[in-house]
Write an enzyme that holds these catalytic residues in place. Structure first.
Site, PDB file in Angstrom:
ATOM      1  N   ASP A 244      12.140 -12.607  24.579  1.00 43.70           N
ATOM      2  CA  ASP A 244      12.803 -12.067  23.227  1.00 43.70           C
ATOM      3  C   ASP A 244      14.395 -11.006  23.533  1.00 43.70           C
ATOM      4  OD1 ASP A 244      13.302 -13.160  19.969  1.00 43.70           O
ATOM      5  OD2 ASP A 244      14.797 -12.957  21.240  1.00 43.70           O
TER       6      ASP A 244
HETATM    7  C1  GLC Z   1      16.756 -14.365  19.035  1.00 45.20           C
HETATM    8  C2  GLC Z   1      15.941 -14.773  18.302  1.00 45.20           C
HETATM    9  C3  GLC Z   1      15.354 -15.988  19.434  1.00 45.20           C
HETATM   10  C4  GLC Z   1      16.587 -16.487  20.291  1.00 45.20           C
HETATM   11  C5  GLC Z   1      17.113 -15.476  20.594  1.00 45.20           C
HETATM   12  C6  GLC Z   1      18.380 -16.035  20.987  1.00 45.20           C
HETATM   13  O1  GLC Z   1      16.658 -12.462  18.567  1.00 45.20           O
HETATM   14  O2  GLC Z   1      14.173 -13.951  17.952  1.00 45.20           O
HETATM   15  O3  GLC Z   1      14.625 -17.170  18.880  1.00 45.20           O
HETATM   16  O4  GLC Z   1      16.131 -17.776  20.747  1.00 45.20           O
HETATM   17  O5  GLC Z   1      17.462 -14.186  20.403  1.00 45.20           O
HETATM   18  O6  GLC Z   1      19.406 -16.189  20.299  1.00 45.20           O
END
Ligand code: GLC
Length: 705
Positions: A244
């Site tokens: 993430d």
């Molecule tokens: C965010 C979220 C994730 C998302 C990613 C890209 O922090 O936790 O669900 O897909 O970053 O935006």
């Protein structure tokens, strides 16, 4: 491009180019162009349209090996056309339309250069304080699994890679506070939190995203047992795992890694193939390998998986999108968005007021969400077209005519405490025959990092509700929110309550369809608490040794020496939810009769047929979500008091009856025993077929040894 071709390509890559493939960045400025030219990125996040094609062109035409980019975007519940938030889509209990919505979203996103979406979110969500419950499919592993598979199929059939996230346990955050620690027992992981990811993997999901949370002391992004062990080796997942946003380097803040080099090493060892947003892989892996602190084969495995997904998407042949890829069909997408929004709305109360009678000559549409095209789209909307978002006020005025529909906001927005608009709203209500009052949460009150400790209507909305109700004019309350709210002080002031979640671009027309006669058919994908004090509250809980009695809370008369009246209950609150999982009303009444089982005994490996006679005994056609639940009465470990095993949407005309049948295979009765082995144990089971998780006729069957 075959696996052999992939190996050939890997053999030609420098270590720097390999580490580049393992890196996903959000491009800002010209240095990112150089990065792409030098093969320093395998993926970009949040580039769409001309920028997407430009960077893809740089990668394919101007880098040494011409490896195409994965271009990722959070297409969570739509792209230009916005569908209901996933929690709302879940309320429709309709995998097929969820798949179609994902397919439309992928076509629209694909036409803008996106080839990877960070969706579906498969987190089990039992805590409405958690802002991301809005992005979830609710509290039940089976419903989440069915809908997650549908979304994966919808995206990937249109050439966009799906991403099962957040692996794993993220929804169990302490206190409902995003990013907080989770403390899940192994059996909870195996029987509740992992099954949706297993279903997505078996359905061929191309990518998985590791989560932010600490899982019993080990950050999910550094969890080798779960990522490399369970997901990759045990299940055989052959796609790529992406971290993430900065979750690799956040392992330093977790206190799990002392610096970025250690974090990069931990994440690669755990099986995270691509790093999102931070660049610790590019900055430190070469040195770790050089000093013998990291096995180079793990880097090759990560690169292999990344190239494999690019090959599966056809990017080496068609980096700008396959010519045969279906073009967006906006009218069809809008029609589906309206249909799905309509059937995601849950009717919680209807003593009178709905449907609006033709006699309603003057309808007052009041509230901060009555005409708020952006707010009704909900969270995670980057590309949604607010100019095409149709509100309740606009749709009702179109349906009934401008002379019959009047509007006042009452409050500027949901969080406002400024009552300057109250009197005008109350006056408008008083001069009308019925009020459609649209209250709830702004889009910005749910989603990532938007958690709430109080679940009442924000701002001065309760004041507005009570002031409008005090006029004595019937109130039809439409609630838009990204989570269950606590409604105890709200329900008495409205004759009817329709829960619309955040319904998306066509939310207005969808809600007006229901206000004007189409019967609601949504059912709750999550339990509604009476108070925050009850949380976590969910239907598939354990019975305990002192299960609460059905009556209202009271002070137990006994003492620890004579514990009469000592139950798993509260002194000051009913232990039951305000509304249970699966609940929802319609404009008719359904009767369940004559529950039948094909046999009272079920042999191991066998299938039981359970059926019920469903009748529409009201005066309006409507759709019922018929739900099948079981309870394993005695196990080698304690078992939930109910578990959803199947569901069907059944539409019946007034007076019509139909026998609704389910097939229950013993595989559906498996769980993990005390030794964490997956078993199916003989013994007695209760079985229900009914309208929600709290009622329905029941039968008993025995699973034979
Ligand atoms: C965010 C979220 C994730 C998302 C990613 C890209 O922090 O936790 O669900 O897909 O970053 O935006």
């Amino acid at each position: 491009m075959t696996e052999h071709d992939i190996e050939q390509l890997i053999s030609r890559m420098t270590l720097a180019e390999k580490l580049g493939q393992m890196t996903q960045v959000q491009p800002q400025g010209r240095d990112q162009e150089e990065r792409v030219r030098n093969g320093g990125a395998g993926s970009l996040i949040n580039v769409v349209g001309d920028d997407a094609y430009h960077y893809q062109w740089l990668a394919v035409e101007h880098s040494r090996l011409g490896i195409p980019l994965l271009l990722g975007r959070d297409v969570i519940h739509g792209f230009q056309t916005v569908f209901p938030i996933p929690l709302g889509q879940a309320a429709a209990f309709d995998p097929e339309r969820v798949r179609l919505a994902a397919a439309h979203s992928a076509r629209e996103a694909g036409a803008a250069g996106v080839n990877w979406t960070f969706s579906p979110m498969l987190d089990v969500a039992r805590d409405p304080r958690w802002g991301r419950i809005a992005e979830s499919f609710g509290e039940d592993p089976l419903l989440i699994s069915r809908l997650g598979v549908a979304m994966v199929q919808g995206y990937q059939q249109e050439g966009v890679a799906a991403c099962a996230k957040h692996f794993v346990g993220y929804g169990a955050a302490e206190g409902g506070r995003d990013y907080s620690a989770t403390d899940l027992a192994p059996r909870a992981l195996l029987d509740t939190y992992l099954p949706p990811f297993r279903a997505a993997q078996q359905a061929g999901v191309m990518t998985v995203m590791s989560a932010f949370n600490d899982l019993d002391g080990v950050p999910a992004t550094g969890h080798e047992d779960l990522i490399r062990g369970t997901l990759k080796e045990q299940w055989g997942f052959d796609g790529l795992v992406v971290s993430d946003w900065c979750s690799v380097t956040e392992m330093i803040a977790h206190g799990f890694c002392e610096d970025a080099a250690a974090a990069a090493r931990a994440a690669v060892n755990a099986g995270v193939d691509m790093e999102m947003a931070s660049t610790s892989y590019q900055d430190h892996l070469a040195s770790l390998i050089e000093h013998g602190l990291l096995d180079k084969a793990l880097v090759d495995d990560a690169v292999r998986r990344i190239l494999r997904i690019k090959a599966r998407l056809g990017l080496f042949q068609h980096p700008y999108g396959a010519p045969e890829r279906a073009q967006p069909q906006r009218p069809a997408a809008a029609q589906l968005a309206r249909s799905l929004a309509r059937d995601s709305c849950v009717l919680l109360k209807n003593e009178q007021g709905l449907p609006l009678g033709e006699h309603a000559r003057r309808v007052a549409v009041i509230g901060p969400l009555a005409d708020a095209p952006g707010e009704q789209l909900g969270c995670w909307v980057f590309d949604g077209e607010r100019q095409h978002s149709q509100t309740v006020f606009a749709a009702l005025r179109e349906r009934l005519g401008a002379q019959r529909v009047v509007h006042a906001r009452g409050l500027e927005h949901c969080r406002s405490h400024d009552l300057d608009g109250l009197d005008a709203a109350v006056a408008l209500a008083r001069s009308s025959e019925v009020v459609v009052l649209c209250l709830g949460e702004d889009a910005g009150l749910s989603g990532e990092a938007h958690c709430r400790a109080h679940l009442d209507l924000p701002g001065a909305q309760q004041t507005l509700l009570e002031a409008v109700a005090a006029t004595g004019v019937p109130v039809v309350l439409v609630i838009m929110a990204g989570r269950p709210l606590v409604l105890g002080t709200v329900l008495p002031h409205a004759q009817a309550v329709l829960y619309a979640w955040h319904p998306g671009s066509l939310g207005g027309p969808a809600i007006v369809d229901l206000l004007c006669g189409e019967s609601p058919s949504g059912r709750l994908p999550v339990s509604f608490p009476r108070s925050v004090g009850q949380i976590p509250i969910f239907y598939n809980h354990k019975n305990t040794g002192r299960p609460p009695q059905a009556d209202a809370p009271s002070i137990p008369s006994g003492t620890p020496l004579d514990p009469s009246g000592f139950f798993a209950a509260y002194l000051d609150e009913d232990h039951r939810p305000q509304f249970p999982f699966g609940f929802g009303l319609s404009y008719t009444r359904f009767e369940y009769r004559d529950l039948q089982l094909s046999s009272k005994q079920l042999a191991p490996g066998g299938t039981l047929c359970a059926s019920v006679l469903l009748s529409n005994v009201g005066h309006r056609s409507a759709t019922e979500v018929v739900q099948l639940y079981v309870r394993d009465l005695v196990g080698s470990v304690t078992r939930p008091v109910r578990e959803l095993k199947d569901f069907q949407r059944i539409s019946l005309q007034p007076g019509e009856s139909r026998r609704v049948s389910f097939e229950l295979h013993t595989d559906a009765l498996r769980f993990h025993d005390r030794h964490l082995r997956q078993v199916c144990e003989s013994g007695q089971f209760d079985l229900w077929i009914g309208p929600d998780s709290a009622t329905g006729p029941s039968a008993v069957f025995e699973l034979m040894a």
